[in-house]
Design an enzyme around this catalytic site. Structure first.
Site, PDB file in Angstrom:
ATOM      1  N   SER A 100       5.935  37.300 157.389  1.00 42.35           N
ATOM      2  CA  SER A 100       6.460  37.524 156.123  1.00 42.35           C
ATOM      3  C   SER A 100       6.772  36.155 156.177  1.00 42.35           C
ATOM      4  CB  SER A 100       7.041  38.541 155.625  1.00 42.35           C
ATOM      5  OG  SER A 100       8.267  38.011 154.216  1.00 42.35           O
ATOM      6  N   GLY A 101       6.293  34.844 154.976  1.00 45.07           N
ATOM      7  CA  GLY A 101       7.680  33.521 154.960  1.00 45.07           C
ATOM      8  C   GLY A 101       8.542  33.771 154.150  1.00 45.07           C
ATOM      9  N   LEU A 102       8.690  35.096 153.292  1.00 48.28           N
ATOM     10  CA  LEU A 102      10.450  36.012 153.240  1.00 48.28           C
ATOM     11  C   LEU A 102      11.084  35.904 153.714  1.00 48.28           C
ATOM     12  CD1 LEU A 102      12.635  35.816 150.820  1.00 48.28           C
ATOM     13  CD2 LEU A 102      11.325  37.952 150.347  1.00 48.28           C
ATOM     14  N   ASP A 156      13.253  30.450 150.594  1.00 50.16           N
ATOM     15  CA  ASP A 156      12.075  30.913 151.165  1.00 50.16           C
ATOM     16  C   ASP A 156      10.858  29.244 150.163  1.00 50.16           C
ATOM     17  OD1 ASP A 156       9.610  31.572 151.233  1.00 50.16           O
ATOM     18  OD2 ASP A 156       9.718  33.338 149.890  1.00 50.16           O
ATOM     19  N   ASP A 168       1.965  34.690 156.977  1.00 46.18           N
ATOM     20  CA  ASP A 168       2.555  34.141 155.364  1.00 46.18           C
ATOM     21  C   ASP A 168       2.085  32.261 156.401  1.00 46.18           C
ATOM     22  OD1 ASP A 168       3.017  33.525 152.860  1.00 46.18           O
ATOM     23  OD2 ASP A 168       4.461  34.975 152.967  1.00 46.18           O
ATOM     24  N   ASP A 227       1.609  29.823 153.085  1.00 45.57           N
ATOM     25  CA  ASP A 227       2.585  29.578 152.618  1.00 45.57           C
ATOM     26  C   ASP A 227       1.221  28.923 151.674  1.00 45.57           C
ATOM     27  OD1 ASP A 227       4.765  30.746 153.091  1.00 45.57           O
ATOM     28  OD2 ASP A 227       5.576  29.044 153.080  1.00 45.57           O
ATOM     29  N   GLU A 275      -1.781  30.425 149.960  1.00 40.95           N
ATOM     30  CA  GLU A 275      -1.648  30.714 148.545  1.00 40.95           C
ATOM     31  C   GLU A 275      -2.156  29.507 147.859  1.00 40.95           C
ATOM     32  OE1 GLU A 275       2.742  31.917 148.918  1.00 40.95           O
ATOM     33  OE2 GLU A 275       3.230  30.028 147.633  1.00 40.95           O
ATOM     34  N   LYS A 330       6.442  24.982 148.538  1.00 39.32           N
ATOM     35  CA  LYS A 330       6.262  26.075 147.673  1.00 39.32           C
ATOM     36  C   LYS A 330       7.676  26.652 147.184  1.00 39.32           C
ATOM     37  CE  LYS A 330       5.897  30.057 149.129  1.00 39.32           C
ATOM     38  NZ  LYS A 330       6.066  31.412 149.423  1.00 39.32           N
ATOM     39  N   ASN A 376       9.197  30.760 146.299  1.00 42.02           N
ATOM     40  CA  ASN A 376       8.787  32.185 146.255  1.00 42.02           C
ATOM     41  C   ASN A 376       8.620  32.663 144.702  1.00 42.02           C
ATOM     42  OD1 ASN A 376       8.993  35.040 145.621  1.00 42.02           O
ATOM     43  ND2 ASN A 376       9.152  34.894 148.175  1.00 42.02           N
ATOM     44  N   SER A 377       7.108  33.712 145.166  1.00 42.50           N
ATOM     45  CA  SER A 377       6.280  33.676 143.817  1.00 42.50           C
ATOM     46  C   SER A 377       6.908  34.679 143.049  1.00 42.50           C
ATOM     47  CB  SER A 377       4.886  34.639 144.232  1.00 42.50           C
ATOM     48  OG  SER A 377       4.115  33.498 145.073  1.00 42.50           O
ATOM     49  N   ARG A 433      -4.830  33.980 149.247  1.00 43.74           N
ATOM     50  CA  ARG A 433      -4.075  34.233 147.919  1.00 43.74           C
ATOM     51  C   ARG A 433      -4.025  33.354 146.134  1.00 43.74           C
ATOM     52  NH1 ARG A 433       2.477  35.619 149.476  1.00 43.74           N
ATOM     53  NH2 ARG A 433       3.162  35.084 147.642  1.00 43.74           N
ATOM     54  N   HIS A 458      -2.170  38.735 144.141  1.00 44.77           N
ATOM     55  CA  HIS A 458      -1.690  39.285 143.821  1.00 44.77           C
ATOM     56  C   HIS A 458      -0.483  38.959 142.519  1.00 44.77           C
ATOM     57  CE1 HIS A 458       2.554  40.039 145.507  1.00 44.77           C
ATOM     58  NE2 HIS A 458       2.984  37.894 146.012  1.00 44.77           N
TER      59      HIS A 458
END
Lengths: 313, 313, 313, 313
Positions: free
Chosen positions: D54-56, D66, D93, D95, D122, D128, D130-131, D167, D198
């Site tokens: 996970s990127g986070l 992130d 992940d 990004d 994504e 990026k 974080n979403s 994504r 997502h």
């Protein structure tokens, strides 16, 4: 160049197989020093069938001493750039393996994943000192310990063609040809794919004696930095398999950079310089720029980078 | 050389102050490209008071394109080797800052910790393309966004003397001198310590016009790669503060390596090569080896490396 | 967090001074293990005045053995993330210094540039093995060689407050308290800022004897991993200066991760998990996200990221 | 563990094939977040057939945001440690791919060489955010540009089983299910091996609508971080192929570390802690220490490390 590897003529064999073939061929082969992606590509373009990633040249390029000042992962990263930039096999000058048998196992796995075809390890202690500096005062590794290291490295490799070359420092450290032969034989029996017999004498005599008595159980590799005036046919006659021109690429670059930089400094102008050095377009070519221009058309549309419009919700 | 920095004559000012002085002095100053620790030391030894860590040369040395293929931390690591190897200030060609304002903040902090004296950022988009490749088709950054980036960078630096040079790409992208001036003024007002006005024309005309109309609110920097035949006194008369010889070190090295490697390949011998290239001892000297030999006496006892006996319980 | 270091309450002293004060204070102080930026921040937020960058925990987090499998620059990179994420001093568990005196010099310089306050080196051989694994079979370093290493490290530091702690492994290797004292004294005289006297016995007895006979010429540091049931007041009474809780952060994380991951695997749902673990918002907070949101307003305009319009010539 | 990979039961298929099978199987599969070698091994040992890098979680572990503060090669290095420590496939992940199509090509090549089985990219912009942070204000990538990126990535991979998951951020950015479907279809046609749809809503509704209308041309992947209370059978009924538990490993570790560290800080003792956390021996086991002990016998002789005697000329 990473991305255009497929575009270029790819040999029908792996890099590891190509290195093995160089070692095991019936004729004298040559590989040439490089120390970064750029010099590696130049060596390949000149026609060389293999590259020597020299510890001396790598450390010199970094600007540090040939005494394990750069970490092994910094070396790994550079040799990865070199492997990405070329299609011919690279033999890394891996010093002592950067530690014990376990460090060598790790190194071998990492080299394989980076596309490096083989590693040469020397029977000295970590951290190393360049063999041409007080070589006779440098302690050698214990034979059993070094053999264990070779066995560990061989057991760790996934690709059977990956080569481990054992470098015998006995002559440099002031030991006899007998000691060198005994060590070489032990290393070969431990699994070494070739023996690099090194010397710092200005004459080939001791290596000649070594080669005369070598049983041929594996190929011999030499580095004629100090006995450079020995005719190459002497190496052939001695049954040497591979010659490493070990540091002449970086040494050529140093002289040229010193001269050009001095000239520009003194004259405060580029006049008289432009025509003596590679044009910018040649740098672009060596970087593989044309492939990227083609790829932009393929993947980024006619407008290229300019299409990067964005949409907002 | 990291360890002997103290041994050498150290200027009584910081590297950041030294770079600032180069930019703000009353006379035309010059800095020269380097791309690794070795070339950086050569540039310093030639007499240059500063070093240009060129994005083109760095990427070429890696063997990748000048399109942010190497990561910013790979660039950082190389420029750290360069800073360790020299005492003169380094100005890093930081492309676009490798992202947005936040990436630049991080870069500035890291460059300061590595002893790099300043960074030049250009008003293009990440990932960049070298300005000499289809320059006119490359989009420019939004002025407000780029000014925010400059402000963020300046706010992030801990050392007030660290310099951020803003590179104006308007002329290369086909815009007018008016647009270039407008951008330059905005960047200066956002905090840029100097303006690098770049052009790819073979003549100095547009930069001359730019310089004639520049209000002098901060120093001007130029990169005469394409208009190399313009006499240096023209730059002086135009009030330029700093000239960057931007890629001639790596270009000199390429030509020399190509020639030497080709010769060795063709002749299968070092004969005729040894005397044309730097001796191994010169490589050792450039690596700072004498300092290590002295240090061994100081820290490793008379017997040097050989004292590494071990005791067992 | 790199970028908001200024925003937080900054102590009026350097990190190196803060570590020195911990060592030299009149009361028993405590530092706690961390192994990455996240755990470092958690340790700081709990109130600890210092962080132990444990070699065991760092290697465990990487997923490799505590036997110098990760390179020293990989360790350096992680400890830099830790220093960036915190304001309290970090003492790095630097194993043997990753080589000889020269490697330690280089390490000290690099740690200083990364904001690490000190390094602890142990009198064993590279590559190391964790002291709790066959400790009694591990050879110790030669005293003179280790003293030379300490002197070299001290001479290399630029900041007089940077601390080098010498770790005595004699008790673990099966030697007497006499041997431990002799080594400790030699290391202190060579310049060590403190002595870490280590033991793997479940009781404090030997260290008590050591402390009773120590001349107090420099502070004593202990790591009560094995004799954890000894009351802390015993350490105080023995005149210990600093206690290192050396691996409990990573060990706590292991148990929690094992339990939570097993539960999710078995139940195939997050039900019953969400409330037992930190919310995503807490992760964001620990990452310092609020500072970035503020910075976006300051540097990227009201529209934030959405303003990234581009202009074309 | 790098060196004992062969010793463990190795599946008869590659990691890339294993990931593809997870995506293409007829039943709902699950992969679990990990952020370093240690957590990766824990996830594998729990029984999970795959790992989400996970990127986070990676950025949180580093101690940075992130927002692409860590460089892509720093991420690469960590995911390599993860791949070395495990036998199950890892989906990174990735990004935005850390730049444009060319950066993704390079990333894909590097992931393949590190044994990472796939990458998820994504449709946002570099750098990026974080979403879950201001997701609705974040601009999306241009569809054509993102499709070009996917095509470039697919063309770059050497192993046909390497997976690129696209994504779709449309729902998070406030767009309609129609827009999400249109994008998903375009990405699939460009070559994406699966679509990660997502959402940050607390309910599954929008993804349900998306799944109902999806043509099944490639597998669907979801990340139920926000709609965690939705029963897993709902995902099954909707025809989802793969569920990613995206950040619960790091979140579990945070809570445990905060609690344990606070307890030790407050009590100034390990009493009451030792039994609640993994013993040191469990850390050694997770690091793969037994393999190294065996290897020492095999390669370093009976005397193990103690045999490191040296010989001098």
């Amino acid at each position: 160049m990473l991305a255009d590897i497929k575009a270029r003529t790819t040999p029908n064999k792996t890099k590891t197989r190509a290195l093995r073939d160089l070692l095991e061929s019936n004729r004298l082969e040559f590989i040439m020093e490089a120390h970064n992606g750029l010099s590696a590509r130049i060596v390949e373009e000149a026609g060389f069938a293999g590259i020597w990633a020299s510890g001396l040249a790598l450390s010199a390029a970094f600007g540090v001493r040939d005494s394990n000042e750069a970490s092994w992962t910094q070396v790994l990263e550079t040799v990865e750039f070199m492997a990405d930039a070329t299609d011919v096999p690279i033999l890394l000058d891996g010093d002592t393996g950067y530690g014990n048998f376990n460090n060598l196992r790790r190194l071998v796995n990492k080299l394989e994943s980076r596309g490096v075809a083989g590693v040469c390890i020397e029977d000295k202690l970590f951290p190393k000192t360049n063999s041409f500096i007080d070589g006779e005062r440098q302690p050698l590794a214990d034979v059993d310990e070094f053999c264990g290291k070779i066995r560990a490295g061989k057991d760790a490799q996934a690709d059977p063609d990956f080569c481990i070359v054992a470098r015998v420092e006995a002559l440099i450290a002031g030991w006899s040809v007998d000691e060198a032969l005994e060590r070489a034989k032990a290393y070969q029996q431990a699994g070494a794919d070739a023996i690099l017999i090194h010397d710092k004498a200005p004459r080939f005599d001791n290596i000649q004696k070594f080669a005369d008595r070598w049983d041929g159980s594996c190929p011999l590799v030499i580095v004629p930095t100090k006995y450079y005036s020995t005719p190459t046919d002497v190496f052939r006659a001695a049954g040497i398999s591979l010659v490493i021109w070990a540091n002449h690429t970086v040494r050529a670059s140093v002289t040229a950079m010193q001269n050009t930089v001095a000239r520009i400094y003194q004259n405060e102008t580029l006049t008289g310089v432009e025509d003596r050095i590679a044009p910018v377009s040649e740098i672009f070519r060596l970087q593989g720029d044309p492939e990227l221009r083609e790829a932009e058309k393929r993947y980024a549309g006619d407008a290229g980078a300019a299409t990067r419009a964005i949409v907002l919700a």
